[in-house]
Design an enzyme around this catalytic site. Structure first.
Site, PDB file in Angstrom:
ATOM      1  N   SER A  34       0.834  -1.207   0.000  1.00  0.00           N
ATOM      2  CA  SER A  34       0.000   0.000   0.000  1.00  0.00           C
ATOM      3  C   SER A  34       0.871   1.262   0.000  1.00  0.00           C
ATOM      4  O   SER A  34       0.442   2.312  -0.440  1.00  0.00           O
ATOM      5  CB  SER A  34      -0.956   0.014   1.199  1.00  0.00           C
ATOM      6  OG  SER A  34      -0.229  -0.020   2.411  1.00  0.00           O
ATOM      7  N   PHE A  80       6.409  -3.506  11.468  1.00  0.00           N
ATOM      8  CA  PHE A  80       6.456  -2.147  10.899  1.00  0.00           C
ATOM      9  C   PHE A  80       5.124  -1.775  10.241  1.00  0.00           C
ATOM     10  O   PHE A  80       4.824  -0.592  10.097  1.00  0.00           O
ATOM     11  CB  PHE A  80       7.511  -2.049   9.788  1.00  0.00           C
ATOM     12  CG  PHE A  80       8.931  -2.284  10.222  1.00  0.00           C
ATOM     13  CD1 PHE A  80       9.646  -1.288  10.861  1.00  0.00           C
ATOM     14  CD2 PHE A  80       9.559  -3.496   9.975  1.00  0.00           C
ATOM     15  CE1 PHE A  80      10.965  -1.485  11.240  1.00  0.00           C
ATOM     16  CE2 PHE A  80      10.868  -3.705  10.348  1.00  0.00           C
ATOM     17  CZ  PHE A  80      11.578  -2.709  10.984  1.00  0.00           C
ATOM     18  N   SER A 124       6.424   5.286  18.340  1.00  0.00           N
ATOM     19  CA  SER A 124       6.829   6.629  17.923  1.00  0.00           C
ATOM     20  C   SER A 124       6.897   7.550  19.133  1.00  0.00           C
ATOM     21  O   SER A 124       6.150   7.364  20.108  1.00  0.00           O
ATOM     22  CB  SER A 124       5.782   7.153  16.939  1.00  0.00           C
ATOM     23  OG  SER A 124       5.907   8.533  16.774  1.00  0.00           O
ATOM     24  N   TYR A 148      -3.565   8.863  14.578  1.00  0.00           N
ATOM     25  CA  TYR A 148      -2.346   8.077  14.350  1.00  0.00           C
ATOM     26  C   TYR A 148      -1.645   7.797  15.685  1.00  0.00           C
ATOM     27  O   TYR A 148      -1.314   6.657  16.005  1.00  0.00           O
ATOM     28  CB  TYR A 148      -1.397   8.824  13.398  1.00  0.00           C
ATOM     29  CG  TYR A 148       0.006   8.259  13.402  1.00  0.00           C
ATOM     30  CD1 TYR A 148       0.268   7.008  12.855  1.00  0.00           C
ATOM     31  CD2 TYR A 148       1.067   8.958  13.986  1.00  0.00           C
ATOM     32  CE1 TYR A 148       1.562   6.477  12.875  1.00  0.00           C
ATOM     33  CE2 TYR A 148       2.353   8.441  14.010  1.00  0.00           C
ATOM     34  CZ  TYR A 148       2.595   7.196  13.453  1.00  0.00           C
ATOM     35  OH  TYR A 148       3.863   6.663  13.494  1.00  0.00           O
ATOM     36  N   LYS A 152      -0.854   4.152  18.025  1.00  0.00           N
ATOM     37  CA  LYS A 152       0.429   3.708  18.595  1.00  0.00           C
ATOM     38  C   LYS A 152       0.282   3.478  20.101  1.00  0.00           C
ATOM     39  O   LYS A 152       0.788   2.496  20.646  1.00  0.00           O
ATOM     40  CB  LYS A 152       1.525   4.748  18.322  1.00  0.00           C
ATOM     41  CG  LYS A 152       1.892   4.867  16.858  1.00  0.00           C
ATOM     42  CD  LYS A 152       2.612   3.633  16.344  1.00  0.00           C
ATOM     43  CE  LYS A 152       2.837   3.644  14.859  1.00  0.00           C
ATOM     44  NZ  LYS A 152       3.253   2.375  14.311  1.00  0.00           N
TER      45      LYS A 152
HETATM   46  P1  NAD Z   1       6.287   3.007   5.328  1.00  0.00           P
HETATM   47  O1  NAD Z   1       4.928   3.442   4.948  1.00  0.00           O
HETATM   48  O2  NAD Z   1       7.411   3.333   4.436  1.00  0.00           O
HETATM   49  O3  NAD Z   1       6.314   1.447   5.616  1.00  0.00           O
HETATM   50  C1  NAD Z   1       5.187   0.737   6.091  1.00  0.00           C
HETATM   51  C2  NAD Z   1       4.998  -0.478   5.181  1.00  0.00           C
HETATM   52  O4  NAD Z   1       3.873  -1.214   5.676  1.00  0.00           O
HETATM   53  C3  NAD Z   1       4.696  -0.092   3.728  1.00  0.00           C
HETATM   54  O5  NAD Z   1       5.550  -0.812   2.880  1.00  0.00           O
HETATM   55  C4  NAD Z   1       3.224  -0.486   3.530  1.00  0.00           C
HETATM   56  O6  NAD Z   1       2.988  -0.917   2.204  1.00  0.00           O
HETATM   57  C5  NAD Z   1       3.070  -1.596   4.559  1.00  0.00           C
HETATM   58  N1  NAD Z   1       1.700  -1.752   5.101  1.00  0.00           N
HETATM   59  C6  NAD Z   1       0.864  -0.789   5.539  1.00  0.00           C
HETATM   60  N2  NAD Z   1      -0.273  -1.334   5.994  1.00  0.00           N
HETATM   61  C7  NAD Z   1      -0.136  -2.672   5.846  1.00  0.00           C
HETATM   62  C8  NAD Z   1      -0.969  -3.785   6.131  1.00  0.00           C
HETATM   63  N3  NAD Z   1      -2.179  -3.601   6.655  1.00  0.00           N
HETATM   64  N4  NAD Z   1      -0.525  -5.030   5.855  1.00  0.00           N
HETATM   65  C9  NAD Z   1       0.715  -5.217   5.304  1.00  0.00           C
HETATM   66  N5  NAD Z   1       1.543  -4.197   5.006  1.00  0.00           N
HETATM   67  C10 NAD Z   1       1.117  -2.953   5.284  1.00  0.00           C
HETATM   68  O7  NAD Z   1       6.557   3.613   6.800  1.00  0.00           O
HETATM   69  P2  NAD Z   1       7.891   3.643   7.633  1.00  0.00           P
HETATM   70  O8  NAD Z   1       8.344   5.047   7.695  1.00  0.00           O
HETATM   71  O9  NAD Z   1       8.815   2.601   7.175  1.00  0.00           O
HETATM   72  O10 NAD Z   1       7.305   3.280   9.069  1.00  0.00           O
HETATM   73  C11 NAD Z   1       7.302   1.969   9.561  1.00  0.00           C
HETATM   74  C12 NAD Z   1       6.627   1.967  10.912  1.00  0.00           C
HETATM   75  O11 NAD Z   1       7.309   2.864  11.776  1.00  0.00           O
HETATM   76  C13 NAD Z   1       5.172   2.418  10.889  1.00  0.00           C
HETATM   77  O12 NAD Z   1       4.439   1.613  11.790  1.00  0.00           O
HETATM   78  C14 NAD Z   1       5.237   3.844  11.390  1.00  0.00           C
HETATM   79  O13 NAD Z   1       4.056   4.242  12.032  1.00  0.00           O
HETATM   80  C15 NAD Z   1       6.394   3.776  12.362  1.00  0.00           C
HETATM   81  N6  NAD Z   1       7.047   5.073  12.557  1.00  0.00           N
HETATM   82  C16 NAD Z   1       7.566   5.719  11.463  1.00  0.00           C
HETATM   83  C17 NAD Z   1       8.154   6.963  11.621  1.00  0.00           C
HETATM   84  C18 NAD Z   1       8.719   7.709  10.443  1.00  0.00           C
HETATM   85  O14 NAD Z   1       8.999   8.888  10.569  1.00  0.00           O
HETATM   86  N7  NAD Z   1       8.933   7.102   9.298  1.00  0.00           N
HETATM   87  C19 NAD Z   1       8.237   7.541  12.906  1.00  0.00           C
HETATM   88  C20 NAD Z   1       7.717   6.831  13.996  1.00  0.00           C
HETATM   89  C21 NAD Z   1       7.120   5.601  13.802  1.00  0.00           C
HETATM   90  C1  UD1 Z   2       5.750  14.029  12.262  1.00  0.00           C
HETATM   91  C2  UD1 Z   2       4.468  13.651  12.930  1.00  0.00           C
HETATM   92  C3  UD1 Z   2       4.758  12.630  14.029  1.00  0.00           C
HETATM   93  C4  UD1 Z   2       5.453  11.415  13.422  1.00  0.00           C
HETATM   94  C5  UD1 Z   2       6.711  11.886  12.707  1.00  0.00           C
HETATM   95  C6  UD1 Z   2       7.346  10.737  11.970  1.00  0.00           C
HETATM   96  C7  UD1 Z   2       3.030  15.622  12.706  1.00  0.00           C
HETATM   97  C8  UD1 Z   2       2.362  16.748  13.421  1.00  0.00           C
HETATM   98  N1  UD1 Z   2       3.838  14.848  13.475  1.00  0.00           N
HETATM   99  O1  UD1 Z   2       6.636  14.557  13.228  1.00  0.00           O
HETATM  100  O2  UD1 Z   2       3.564  12.200  14.644  1.00  0.00           O
HETATM  101  O3  UD1 Z   2       5.792  10.474  14.425  1.00  0.00           O
HETATM  102  O4  UD1 Z   2       6.363  12.884  11.718  1.00  0.00           O
HETATM  103  O5  UD1 Z   2       8.462  11.167  11.290  1.00  0.00           O
HETATM  104  O6  UD1 Z   2       2.840  15.415  11.526  1.00  0.00           O
HETATM  105  N2  UD1 Z   2       8.407  21.315   8.787  1.00  0.00           N
HETATM  106  C9  UD1 Z   2       8.484  22.461   8.022  1.00  0.00           C
HETATM  107  N3  UD1 Z   2       8.116  22.387   6.720  1.00  0.00           N
HETATM  108  C10 UD1 Z   2       7.678  21.235   6.120  1.00  0.00           C
HETATM  109  C11 UD1 Z   2       7.608  20.059   6.917  1.00  0.00           C
HETATM  110  C12 UD1 Z   2       7.973  20.135   8.259  1.00  0.00           C
HETATM  111  O7  UD1 Z   2       8.867  23.513   8.517  1.00  0.00           O
HETATM  112  O8  UD1 Z   2       7.347  21.241   4.927  1.00  0.00           O
HETATM  113  C13 UD1 Z   2       8.823  21.368  10.200  1.00  0.00           C
HETATM  114  C14 UD1 Z   2       7.748  20.953  11.170  1.00  0.00           C
HETATM  115  O9  UD1 Z   2       6.993  22.044  11.565  1.00  0.00           O
HETATM  116  C15 UD1 Z   2       8.585  20.345  12.312  1.00  0.00           C
HETATM  117  C16 UD1 Z   2       9.825  19.801  11.611  1.00  0.00           C
HETATM  118  O10 UD1 Z   2       9.873  20.441  10.342  1.00  0.00           O
HETATM  119  O11 UD1 Z   2       8.990  21.355  13.181  1.00  0.00           O
HETATM  120  C17 UD1 Z   2       9.775  18.312  11.400  1.00  0.00           C
HETATM  121  O12 UD1 Z   2       8.540  17.986  10.773  1.00  0.00           O
HETATM  122  P1  UD1 Z   2       8.178  16.509  10.286  1.00  0.00           P
HETATM  123  O13 UD1 Z   2       9.292  15.982   9.479  1.00  0.00           O
HETATM  124  O14 UD1 Z   2       6.818  16.550   9.686  1.00  0.00           O
HETATM  125  O15 UD1 Z   2       8.173  15.662  11.630  1.00  0.00           O
HETATM  126  P2  UD1 Z   2       7.350  15.908  13.007  1.00  0.00           P
HETATM  127  O16 UD1 Z   2       6.355  16.970  12.867  1.00  0.00           O
HETATM  128  O17 UD1 Z   2       8.343  16.043  14.095  1.00  0.00           O
END
Ligand code: NAD
Ligand code: UD1
Length: 338
Positions: A34, A80, A124, A148, A152
């Site tokens: 997805s 994940f 997260s 979201y 978590k």
């Molecule tokens: P991502 O979207 O790149 O990876 C998630 C993967 O899960 C995707 O490949 C998607 O196709 C798959 N997926 C989604 N729903 C599914 C389902 N129902 N069944 C099977 N596959 C499914 O996201 P990511 O950045 O790699 O994040 C991975 C995990 O880490 C997520 O749970 C996300 O909430 C958590 N997380 C991510 C961040 C971030 O900034 N990237 C921060 C904190 C937590």
């Molecule tokens: C966001 C999510 C958080 C999630 C995390 C994962 C929100 C409110 N929070 O965090 O729940 O766990 O991503 O990575 O979406 N910024 C700009 N311009 C932009 C984009 C971002 O100035 O175009 C600023 C934001 O205001 C923030 C910082 O950059 O201060 C980081 O933003 P972002 O990368 O979206 O992460 P978070 O907001 O920390």
């Protein structure tokens, strides 16, 4: 060890697949595609020189999960799979509860039925809500400010209850701060479809010319330069944190929450300047209003990860930015060839 990665073709899952394979584990991937593509599977195979077992399927399909756990003799699962966009979760909360919470329930049912009790969960820093003090340690009160974040939090609480019900369970919730960066090969990285919500992919698109300018959401925060501060962590460090968590579960029962961050906060202006240095050109940007729901400052206390997992982030902001740029250019040159 045989390790199942749900959502294993996504951004963090694919980097973790490389790290775990390089550490000698056999990695099995489940993804419903997805938010990823089969292209990533090919790249993982090219990068590691190893074939990966991959099943296209949904984590809510409990019989499929049970079959995979048995067929591949899985020892541990890293979960994940899920949806992760805060804004979208406000518009489609049911999809978020279904994918994330229902997905976790389905996985727990399959694991319980199959007697597989080792689980690492992608949580997260969002579970800390509005920071009451800094740096954020793992005993900081938790709360949710959007659907979201609530998924978590629900999953973390559910996992804690499950681990109390049967002492066989070994569960680590890894609370990620702000994952950025890409694998040094340039083969895998963060490649969101549409206009990115997060700072780093947005910056990368501006740098490549795909987007005209970066909007900086507010310069009136109570920080030194007025822009908001986050704890950015290189995705390869994060991937290594998963390897450490899996090893940790060999000797630890019960439920554990552990931060994965660097412990260092960086402002949006600092991110822009570091990226400009990495690419050797200036980034068009302008300051706009604050984004609703953003906190001013957020960074981790990282002591627990070090004392419990023996893990510490190694890569600095320069490496985070230059790896994103390298990955971005790799995408562009590949698209030109294609
Ligand atoms: P991502 O979207 O790149 O990876 C998630 C993967 O899960 C995707 O490949 C998607 O196709 C798959 N997926 C989604 N729903 C599914 C389902 N129902 N069944 C099977 N596959 C499914 O996201 P990511 O950045 O790699 O994040 C991975 C995990 O880490 C997520 O749970 C996300 O909430 C958590 N997380 C991510 C961040 C971030 O900034 N990237 C921060 C904190 C937590
Ligand atoms: C966001 C999510 C958080 C999630 C995390 C994962 C929100 C409110 N929070 O965090 O729940 O766990 O991503 O990575 O979406 N910024 C700009 N311009 C932009 C984009 C971002 O100035 O175009 C600023 C934001 O205001 C923030 C910082 O950059 O201060 C980081 O933003 P972002 O990368 O979206 O992460 P978070 O907001 O920390």
């Amino acid at each position: 060890m045989n390790i199942l990665l749900t959502g294993g073709l996504g951004y963090i899952g694919s980097h973790t697949a490389v790290t775990l394979t390089e550490a000698g584990h056999k990695v099995i991937l489940l993804d419903n595609l997805s938010n990823s593509s089969l292209d990533v599977l090919e790249r993982l195979q090219a990068l590691t020189g190893k074939p990966f077992a991959f099943i296209e399927g949904d984590v809510r399909d409990t019989p499929l999960l049970s079959k995979m756990l048995a067929d591949y003799r899985i020892d541990s699962v890293v979960h994940f799979a899920g949806l992760k966009a805060v804004g979208e979760s406000l518009e489609k909360p049911v999809e978020y509860f279904s994918n994330n919470v229902q997905g976790a329930i389905s996985l727990l049912q399959a694991m319980n039925d199959s007697g597989v009790y080792k689980l690492v969960f992608s949580s997260s820093a969002t579970v800390y809500g509005e920071p009451e003090y800094l740096p954020l340690d793992e005993v900081h009160p938790t709360s949710a400010t959007n659907p979201y974040g609530r998924t978590k939090l629900h999953i973390e609480e559910m996992l804690e209850d499950v681990s109390s019900s049967n002492s066989e369970w070994r569960i680590v919730c890894l609370r990620y701060f702000n994952p950025v960066g890409a694998h040094p090969s340039g083969l895998i990285g963060e490649d969101p479809s549409g206009i990115p919500n997060n700072l780093m992919p947005y910056i990368a698109r501006v740098a490549s010319g795909a987007l005209p300018e970066l909007n900086i959401f507010g310069d009136d925060y109570p920080t030194e330069d007025g822009t908001a501060i986050r704890d950015y962590i290189h995705v390869c460090d994060l991937a290594e944190g998963h390897g450490a968590a899996i090893n940790y579960l060999d000797n630890q029962k019960g439920w554990h929450a552990i931060n994965l961050g660097t412990g260092q906060g960086h402002s949006v202006f600092e991110m822009v300047r570091t990226f400009e240095k990495a690419i050797g050109q200036s980034l068009p940007h302008r300051v706009t209003a604050r984004r609703a729901g953003d906190v001013a400052v957020c960074y981790a206390k990282t002591d627990k990860a070090y004392t419990e997992l023996g893990w510490k982030a190694q890569r600095d902001l320069d490496e985070m930015c230059s790896s994103v740029w390298y990955f971005q250019n790799f995408q562009i040159s590949k698209d030109k060839v294609a």
